[in-house]
Structures are given as C-alpha cells and as structure tokens.
Write a protein that holds these residues in place. Sequence first.
Motif, PDB file in Angstrom:
ATOM      1  N   UNK A   1       0.847  -1.212   0.000  1.00 33.04           N
ATOM      2  CA  UNK A   1       0.000   0.000   0.000  1.00 33.04           C
ATOM      3  C   UNK A   1       0.872   1.248   0.000  1.00 33.04           C
ATOM      4  N   UNK A   2       1.934   1.225   0.818  1.00 32.80           N
ATOM      5  CA  UNK A   2       2.807   2.401   0.930  1.00 32.80           C
ATOM      6  C   UNK A   2       3.479   2.724  -0.406  1.00 32.80           C
ATOM      7  N   UNK A   3       3.623   1.714  -1.273  1.00 32.90           N
ATOM      8  CA  UNK A   3       4.231   1.925  -2.581  1.00 32.90           C
ATOM      9  C   UNK A   3       3.184   2.172  -3.673  1.00 32.90           C
ATOM     10  N   UNK A   4       1.945   2.280  -3.267  1.00 23.40           N
ATOM     11  CA  UNK A   4       0.884   2.544  -4.238  1.00 23.40           C
ATOM     12  C   UNK A   4       0.613   1.362  -5.151  1.00 23.40           C
TER      13      UNK A   4
END
Lengths: 261, 311
Positions: free
Chosen positions: B89-92
């Motif tokens: 998620x943090x990396x999209x």
Amino acid sequence: MSTVTIDPNTRRVPPLGGFNLTVLGLELKRMLRNRRTVIFTLVLPAALLLTFGGQDGWDDPAGSGNVAAYILISMAMYGAALTSAATGSAVAMERALGWSRQLRLTPLNPVVYIVMKTLVALVMGGIAILVVNLVGAFVGKADMPVDVWVASAVVALLCTLTFAALGVFVGYVVPGENAMQILGPGLALLSFLGGLFIPLDQYADWVREIAYWTPMYGVAEVARSPLTHELPWYAVINAVGWFALFVAGAAWRMSKDTARV
Amino acid sequence: MTSTSTLPDGSATRTAAVRLSGVTKSFAMGRESVEAVRGLDLEIQPGEIVAFLGPNGAGKTTTIDMILGLSRPTTGTAEVLGMAPRDAIARGLVSAVMQTGGLLKDLTVRETVEYTAALFADTRPVDEVLGDAGITEIADRKVAKCSGGEQQRLRFAMALLSDPALLLLDEPTTGMDVEGRRAFWSSIRRDAETGRTVLFATHYLEEADQYADRIVLISHGKVVADGTGAEIKSLASGRTLRFTVPTPDADAFARIPGVDGVEVRGETVILHTKDSDAVARHLLTSTDARDLEITAKGLEDAFIALTGDAR
C-alpha cells in the motif's frame, strides 16, 4: 498486445509518512469554507469581546495591564478552544463517512494524519486568537506590554490542544454533526465555570470550589499568567491533568474504532 | 461434495499478486470468539481477473481487509506482490474501490483527487486521471452534489491514481445499469491486459461468470470451489426432474439407479441426477409420474449446492 507489467521494485514510499503541504492546505480550505466554523472562529469570540470588553472598570489595572486586556485574553482562549474542538470533532465525522478507511488505502501513516489534523487545529486556533487580538487592538481599550500580548497568545494557542483532543473524544462518543451541538453549549458552560466570562471571585464559595476542578479553569489561568504574574499550582495541575485525560480519552476511542476501520 | 479444486499452478519464478496461506481470522464478540475466516489458501497470479463469490457473511470482506492490510490474520500469512500488505500500500501497488462512503462531501471532485495524489510518492497526472474516469466536466463540483454514479467514477479515479498492480473491488457494479456495467467491465479488462490484477467481491453469479477468468467460491470462511465458471458449474452438474405423482414414496425414488437426491413437496417430486434420460425413461414406463419437466442446473444451483446451509 503489449504486456506492460508493473514492476513493484520501481515503486517508492513517500517521505515523512505522507506528510505534505497540499493536504494541509486543502484541510484548512475545508475549515474556512465551513460557515459554522467561521462563525465560531471569527465572529463569535470577537462579538463577545465587544460585548464584555467595554464593561465598567475596563481600565482598572490587572497585572501588568488592564482589565480589558484580561478579558481579551479570556475571549481569545474561548474562541480558540471552540475552534479546535470543532476541528477535533471533524476527525470522528470523517471516520463515520469512511474517509479514514479510504486514507488507510494510501501510504498516509495514521500518526501523520493526526499530526496534520493537530496542525490544522493549531492554525485555526491561531486564527481565532489573531482575530480577537486584532479586534481588541482596533477597539483600543486593552492595554498590556507587547511581550505579554505575544506570550499570552502563544500560551493560549498551546492550551487549545486540550480542546482539540476533547473534540476528537466527544466526536467519537456522539457521532455525526451532533458533536458540535454538545461541544458548543458545553464549552460555553465550562467557560463560565472556568472564569473566562466572569471572574471567579464573583461566584459563591461553593461554586468556586467546583470551578477549580473544571477543564477551562486551568488553561484560563495559564493563558492569563503572562499578564497577571499569578499561577496557582493547582491551575497547572488542572491544565495538564485535563489535557492528559482528553488525549487518553481520544486515543482510547480511536483505538477501539480501528478494529473495524 | 465440498470439493476444493487445485490451485492454478503458477511458475515459481513469478511473484504471486496475492498469496494467502492458512489464513484464519477470529473476532471477539463479547465473551465468544467468532471465526469469520477458517483456513483460507489462495494464490492469484498477475493479470488474473478473479471473482470472489459467496453469500453475505461468507468472509469476503474480512478476507479483502486482510489483503489490504486493514486487519491482520489471526493465524497464517497474507502477502501481496511478495511483500506485507501495508508495504505494498505504501508503494501505491494496491488500491481498492469501496461500495459506498469514503468521500468528503465538502471537497470538489478535483480537490479530492489532488488530496489523494499528494499522499503517494508517484502518481499519474491528476488531469489525465480525471479525463480517463470521465469526470473532467464535473471537476469543480462539490462531491455532495455528485450523483451516485459520478461518485463511483471518482472512487475509480482515486484508485487508479497510483497505477496499482492489484485492484480490489467490493461489489463494484452495485447500482449501475446494464450499459454502465458493460462499459465498466470492458475498461477493467483493458487494464488487466497491461498486467493489472483484479480481485472483485460479488454476490452476482452472472457477473462472476461473465467477467472473471476465475471464480473463487467461498462459504463459511473457506474456499469451497476454485476454477473457471464452467468448472464451477460442472461441480454441480446434472439435471433436475420435476413431476407429480399421487402418493410419492421418497425411498422408492431414491432407489432408482442414477438418482442423487430426492425432494418431495406434496404431490410434487424433484429428483437430481446426472443421467436424466435413464431416470426419465424409468419414471414414464414404471411409475405413475405425470407432468415431467427436465431442467439443466445452472451456476445458481452450483452456488446453492456448494455454499448452502440447507443441506
């Protein structure tokens, strides 16, 4: 058919947990577009200052200034408390709308979200304090040294964090837009009890005994201490205690809620 | 009859888009603990369009929440693109579109997309995303004034901002008309051709059958079937014979060779069989059966047979 596969290794994580000025700007814009917030922030405290600030004896000495200055600091404190409580209660409303869940699907760190909301509450509280001070300066009755003027404004601003936390807490307990319907009259009552609208020495003894325990008393004494040069130890305990209690309450409700984000 | 078909055999060199192994999830409900997911194994390869099909309360949303890192499995592991869900998620790399909510009513459409874009390290240009979602004309409209369909398009714009490798959709076409549904799926399919994996939860059998490469049927927190629409249907293959008879004797019908199941409702009898010709011949020649109807079982029956509590 071209096969453009997405390579996970080329993807980056945003710095600072997603903290950014675009979001801060949009959050401020939202607050300032909200008519109710603007009335609380800009209009109400200034109107109260104009009402209370010109009463008999406004030029009597108070600490290193006059009574009008004392009232000005009190009104700034009230306006800032109301504003930051409104900002705080918005957090719970966003959760009810599912926006917090939406944010959990982005790289935004939940702690950074709270930090950004806190900054918005501080900026809004700062605007409220600034407006009251500008109106006070314009009217020209308040008199205190510039350093006292600045120091009391800064201290009042820090004290608003207590009410931002209270706003979050109440927002969770009373969902939706009803939170402000409780916080508005509730804070007015606390302000009466805490000596923001009427000095405590005008109350009966038993009322004053109760007032010492209420959340507005401590921060009011602390915010006015640059002017009055008086700060009873129990006022400091009161300010710190209520701050800790409201933060704990807000954190408790929020952590209970994450179970079903 | 609860058969779990084998997982597609992905080659070891490719990283699975989703890998769940031995995942369970229990919730405390007062003093009792409710198991929403009970030992789920699932592997989805990049570029697959997978339907997550199951009745309400089957554990679909709970499983999606774990893939999104919104909650943690009680036991077992959930991995997305070879990493922990929160890291993806943090990396999209992962996006999701919710059925309802998830929007701030006092922001405009453009502000909402800008707000979301600012949270990622890299995104596609805001104007391009607005254009792709067909909401350029309403970009300056407040979200509160947008119709349900426009809000749904906005949610898609937000989900596609970071060009995710995995897209999760929870009941994506609820409230769409037939035309909208078709347009929606053709754009999803185009996306999948670029390597994007799509996992959607639905309880529309037809939608799963028509648009997914693969259907994962879950019931009571477990995978009960996994395969193409045709494969799922064949799990509940056979036909239904319906007829009336004055005094039905269930046991006698059950003894007819080839009959798998018998239901008696008054004078009406329903038989389930894989050899409808032989059973029909027997009924018409050796019994008093009248008004015989023979119908093929559809996905609906497979769904009920595989997930039903009735049995």
